[in-house]
Each structure stands twice: as C-alpha cells, then as structure tokens.
Write a protein that holds these residues in place. Structure first.
Motif, PDB file in Angstrom:
ATOM      1  N   ILE A 122       0.843  -1.201   0.000  1.00 43.61           N
ATOM      2  CA  ILE A 122       0.000   0.000   0.000  1.00 43.61           C
ATOM      3  C   ILE A 122       0.879   1.253   0.000  1.00 43.61           C
ATOM      4  N   LYS A 126       0.807   3.960  -3.158  1.00 44.07           N
ATOM      5  CA  LYS A 126       0.553   5.397  -2.967  1.00 44.07           C
ATOM      6  C   LYS A 126       1.639   6.237  -3.640  1.00 44.07           C
ATOM      7  N   GLN A 129       1.247   6.080  -7.395  1.00 44.08           N
ATOM      8  CA  GLN A 129       0.105   6.895  -7.814  1.00 44.08           C
ATOM      9  C   GLN A 129       0.496   8.363  -7.961  1.00 44.08           C
ATOM     10  N   VAL A 199      -8.312   0.492 -11.162  1.00 52.20           N
ATOM     11  CA  VAL A 199      -8.415   0.474  -9.693  1.00 52.20           C
ATOM     12  C   VAL A 199      -7.156   1.067  -9.067  1.00 52.20           C
ATOM     13  N   ALA A 202      -7.257   4.798  -8.756  1.00 51.14           N
ATOM     14  CA  ALA A 202      -8.244   5.362  -7.830  1.00 51.14           C
ATOM     15  C   ALA A 202      -7.620   5.586  -6.448  1.00 51.14           C
ATOM     16  N   ASP A 203      -8.449   6.100  -5.510  1.00 44.53           N
ATOM     17  CA  ASP A 203      -7.944   6.487  -4.194  1.00 44.53           C
ATOM     18  C   ASP A 203      -8.041   5.380  -3.150  1.00 44.53           C
ATOM     19  N   ASP A 204      -8.761   4.296  -3.455  1.00 44.91           N
ATOM     20  CA  ASP A 204      -8.934   3.221  -2.478  1.00 44.91           C
ATOM     21  C   ASP A 204      -7.705   2.319  -2.506  1.00 44.91           C
ATOM     22  N   ASP A 205      -6.753   2.590  -1.624  1.00 39.51           N
ATOM     23  CA  ASP A 205      -5.461   1.907  -1.669  1.00 39.51           C
ATOM     24  C   ASP A 205      -5.574   0.417  -1.370  1.00 39.51           C
ATOM     25  N   GLU A 206      -6.366   0.055  -0.356  1.00 38.21           N
ATOM     26  CA  GLU A 206      -6.484  -1.360   0.001  1.00 38.21           C
ATOM     27  C   GLU A 206      -7.144  -2.154  -1.126  1.00 38.21           C
ATOM     28  N   LYS A 207      -8.193  -1.574  -1.731  1.00 40.43           N
ATOM     29  CA  LYS A 207      -8.834  -2.258  -2.855  1.00 40.43           C
ATOM     30  C   LYS A 207      -7.866  -2.392  -4.018  1.00 40.43           C
ATOM     31  N   ALA A 208      -7.048  -1.364  -4.235  1.00 37.72           N
ATOM     32  CA  ALA A 208      -6.072  -1.396  -5.328  1.00 37.72           C
ATOM     33  C   ALA A 208      -5.082  -2.548  -5.130  1.00 37.72           C
ATOM     34  N   GLN A 210      -5.559  -5.230  -3.313  1.00 36.64           N
ATOM     35  CA  GLN A 210      -6.291  -6.495  -3.406  1.00 36.64           C
ATOM     36  C   GLN A 210      -6.492  -6.898  -4.870  1.00 36.64           C
TER      37      GLN A 210
END
Length: 475
Positions: A122, A126, A129, A199, A202-208, A210
């Motif tokens: 993560i 970040k 990104q 994905v 995007a801003d959802d780091d944990e989902k990214a 995963q």
C-alpha cells in the motif's frame, strides 16, 4: 527612497527569491523521495525510464544546478516517456513486477497474505500513484520555475536562453490503445490489465492492492504477466513472449472426434486431475498444430499458457521446468513437427522427459507434440534385418518413444466430400457470397492446381476468395 531602505528592499526581495527557490526544490525533492522510498517495488527504480525521471529530479535539487545536465536529463526522459507511453508504462512495470508480494499473491488467497506485507505494498502503490499523476506541464514548471528564480538571482549566467519555455517541450502521452491483439486471448489479457490499472489509479489503496494480488493470481507476475504464449530461446536459455495465433477451434472443421479427445484431456489437466502427454499424428495440413494453438484461445481465462519448443530445446528441459514449476499457471509445452532421423540421439532425451527421468515433470506441465510420423523415428527395412544380435531390442527402443505419450490422436486426410464440407463451412464463417455449386467447383480446381485435400488447403482457398471479394468491392 533612501539608500538604506533600498538596500533593505533588495535584501527582502533576495530572501523571497531564495525562499521560492527552496520551496520549489522541496517540491521536486518530494518526488525524488517517492522513488527513493519504494520498498517492495524497489526494482522499478532500475528501469531506464524511471531512472531518467529520477535523474531529472536529482539534477534539479542540487544546491548549484548544472543546467546542461538538467537539459540532457529532461530531454532524455521526454523522449523515453513519449516512446513508452508514460504513465501507462509505469503501471505496466507494476503489473509485471517480480517480487515477494507478486510471487506470494500468485498462490495465496488475499486473507492469507501477511498484513505487514500488504501495508508495504500500500505504501508503494501510494508513491507510484503520485508519480504517475505528475503531468507534463508540472515537470516543465519545476524546471522553468527554478530557472526563472535563478535568472532573477543572477546565478544562471550564460544559459539564459534555456529559460524560454520552448526549450523544455512536453512529453506526449498516447491516448487510447496503441497495440491491439484481436484474438480472444489477447483481449482477455488486455481487459485484465486495464481493469486492475483503473483500480490502481483510484484512491482506495487497500482495494487497489487487493486487485493487484488478484491479477498476479490469475495472470502471473514477472515474465508471465507480459503475455499468454511463450517460446524458448535456446541460445539465450530463457523464455520470450510471443503473439499467439488467433485460431479458434470453431474454425477447424471436420475435427469433432479429434477435438473431443484433446479437449477432454486438457480439461482434466486444468481441473488438477491426472492427464496424459499427447502426440497428434497425421498428414500435413490436417490441423494438428492449429488445434493445439486453439487451446490457448479456449482456456486462457482458466490459467492455461502455451510454451513452444523445438526438438533441439529438449536438452534444456530441466531448465524449463525449474522455471515453470513454481508458477501458478498451467503450461502446455508444444513441440511442432516432431520427428527424428535414425542417427539423431535427441529422442533419448525426450524419452527421459516423458517418463523415467530422475527429475519429475511438474504437475502444471504437459507435453503436446505433432508429427507426420507415427513412431516419430525414421525406420528402414534394413534395420529389421541388420547385423545386430538383438535387433528386436533396438526396434523396441525406437518404438517406445511414441508409447510414452499417453494418448495418440490420429488426424486422417479428408476425402473429397469431407473436404468440400470444410470449404462450405469456412465460406459461411467468412460471409462469402458464392453459389454452392460454383464454390465446390472452384474448390476442386484449386486442389488440382495447388496442394492435396486438407483443412489447410481449404483455408488457403477461402482466404484467396475472401481477398478477391474485398478487392472487387473496392472497384
């Protein structure tokens, strides 16, 4: 204004310029630190494009800037970024990374991965990104802003011409798809890559992270993430990615029996049940090789991958399986047109590969070979009446090679009526507007003037008609 006040004003202006310079340097330094701070994806820093961007940041943050070096670094990055389509290229590096996370994610479920490892990924995502979001205009402003301040401070004497904006062009990211593989396998891989990239942005780091783990599990990491079909380079002793043949099994007419046998065995293999190595035997042009290639298009989304070998590569089999064994995907080693002359001894290596060697063939590897010879090795009548004492033993040794393939599938040449049926169905698939009687008559004429009756000959004839029809439509 009094002299003292003027001097104080100039001092304040100088200090303000220095502060602006320091602030600009700090902003540039922040991007440099993002790259320096990568942990799991630290290998990205060794990529030449990423390294060229880091060189820009580093040269801009020096206390005394060497503008000649900045100029070279900036233009080198712009050239590479345009050529490789930055920042898509950066995300491709992430997908193709070979590291402890990508390897573990290939085998472990998301919940089984170490939490500390996930947090490190993560952290890296970040950072990537932020680097990927850097726009061409931002980098240009970093350079020109620092140069403008130094011009006011009078510290860039001799390179004032570099302060003009046109001396610092923007790199040109390519919008849309540059290379498109029309095959089902190619579209599947492109779809998987695009979905995970969306994905990651995007801003959802944990989902990214995963989704990234899911990609590594379904597609693979490192070299495996670059394609679905591979070829062994015997000189370099490594696998290289190749563009697969787009052939589909529906395009192979008259193979219902043969396809049924091969598809069943392949389904066993993909389902982790015992499956056999296969030899596909028959005359040239009967669709043996095409059927093996079509398997990739059929099963790519179930983890099947195709690796092409030549018979000369058989001596490298231990190297190949040691590389493939740790991978989560299933591999068919495809050997096309396999046969041996009586003086060649490489067939003994193949016998060991198929069965009986000390190094076990891994469960995720099968061998599918095609041949125009039933027993693979040339035989002479003289051998049956030779001067060897144990002639039968010699014959048995040569015949045993084909026996070590668990399944032999025979591909007969079509008779005339079957050949014409193949032609008719291929014509329908191509959408050719031609009367049936005329089509059959031209097909028979084609056979007389070209090759014997076979599926390949039928395909060549239909390709000719399709090209002819397209040219006529343009007139």
């Amino acid at each position: 204004m009094k002299r003292g006040e003027l001097r104080q004003s100039e001092t304040l202006k100088y200090e303000d310029l220095k502060d602006r310079c320091l602030n600009g340097t700090a902003q540039t330094q922040k991007y440099a630190y993002l790259l320096e701070g990568l942990i799991i994806y630290r290998s990205l820093r060794e990529d030449p494009v990423v390294k060229s961007l880091q060189n820009v940041f580093t040269s801009l943050t020096q206390e005394k800037v060497d503008w000649g070096q900045v100029y070279r670094n900036y233009h080198t990055f712009c050239a590479l970024a345009t050529e490789e389509n930055w920042p898509e290229y950066l995300w491709d590096l992430v997908l193709e990374a070979d590291n402890v996370f990508s390897r573990q994610a290939g085998f472990k479920a998301w919940g089984s991965l170490d939490l500390g490892l996930k947090n490190l990924v993560i952290h890296d995502v970040k950072a990537v990104q932020k680097i990927a979001s850097l726009q061409p205009e931002q980098l240009q402003r970093m350079v020109c802003g620092r140069m403008d301040i130094e011009a006011e401070l009078g510290t860039n004497s001799g390179v004032e011409w570099l302060g003009r904006m046109e001396q610092w062009p923007l790199w040109a990211p390519q919008v849309g798809e540059i290379h498109q593989d029309p095959s089902r396998a190619g579209q599947f891989l492109e779809k998987m890559r695009n979905e995970v990239k969306a994905v990651l942005r995007a801003d959802d780091d944990e989902k990214a992270v995963q989704e990234l783990a899911s990609f590594y599990q379904k597609i693979g990491s490192g070299l495996m993430a670059t394609g679905l079909a591979f070829k062994w380079d015997g000189n370099a002793k490594l696998l290289v990615t190749v563009t697969p043949d787009p052939i589909r099994k529906e395009q192979l007419i008259g193979q219902e029996r043969e396809q049924g046998i091969l598809l069943e065995n392949t389904n066993f293999f993909l389902s982790r049940y015992p499956a056999n190595n296969v030899i596909l035997y028959g005359n040239r042009g009967t669709g043996k090789s095409s059927l093996v290639k079509a398997l990739l298009q059929e099963y790519c989304d179930q983890g099947l991958r195709l690796v092409e070998l030549s018979k000369q590569d058989l001596t490298d089999f231990p190297l190949i399986i040691r590389f493939l064994a740790p991978q989560p995907q299933k591999f068919i080693l495809f050997i096309d047109d396999l046969s041996f002359e009586e003086t060649e001894l490489a067939y003994k290596s193949l016998k060991t590969v198929l069965e009986g060697g000390l190094e076990k063939r891994p469960d995720n590897v099968l061998i599918y070979a095609t041949s125009n010879r039933r027993h693979l090795i040339r035989e002479n009548f003289s051998e049956r009446q030779g001067d060897e004492i144990n002639v039968r033993d010699t014959m048995d040794e040569k015949l045993s090679l084909a026996d070590r393939f668990g399944i032999t599938i025979t591909f007969p040449s079509p008779d005339q009526e079957e050949f014409l049926r193949i032609v008719e169905e291929l014509a329908v698939q191509e959408g050719l507007a031609l009367e049936k009687a005329q089509l059959r008559q031209q097909a028979l004429r084609w056979v007389m003037m070209h090759n014997a009756r076979s599926g390949r000959t039928a395909r060549q004839f239909i390709d000719y008609l399709a090209a002819q029809q397209k040219i006529n439509l343009k007139k």
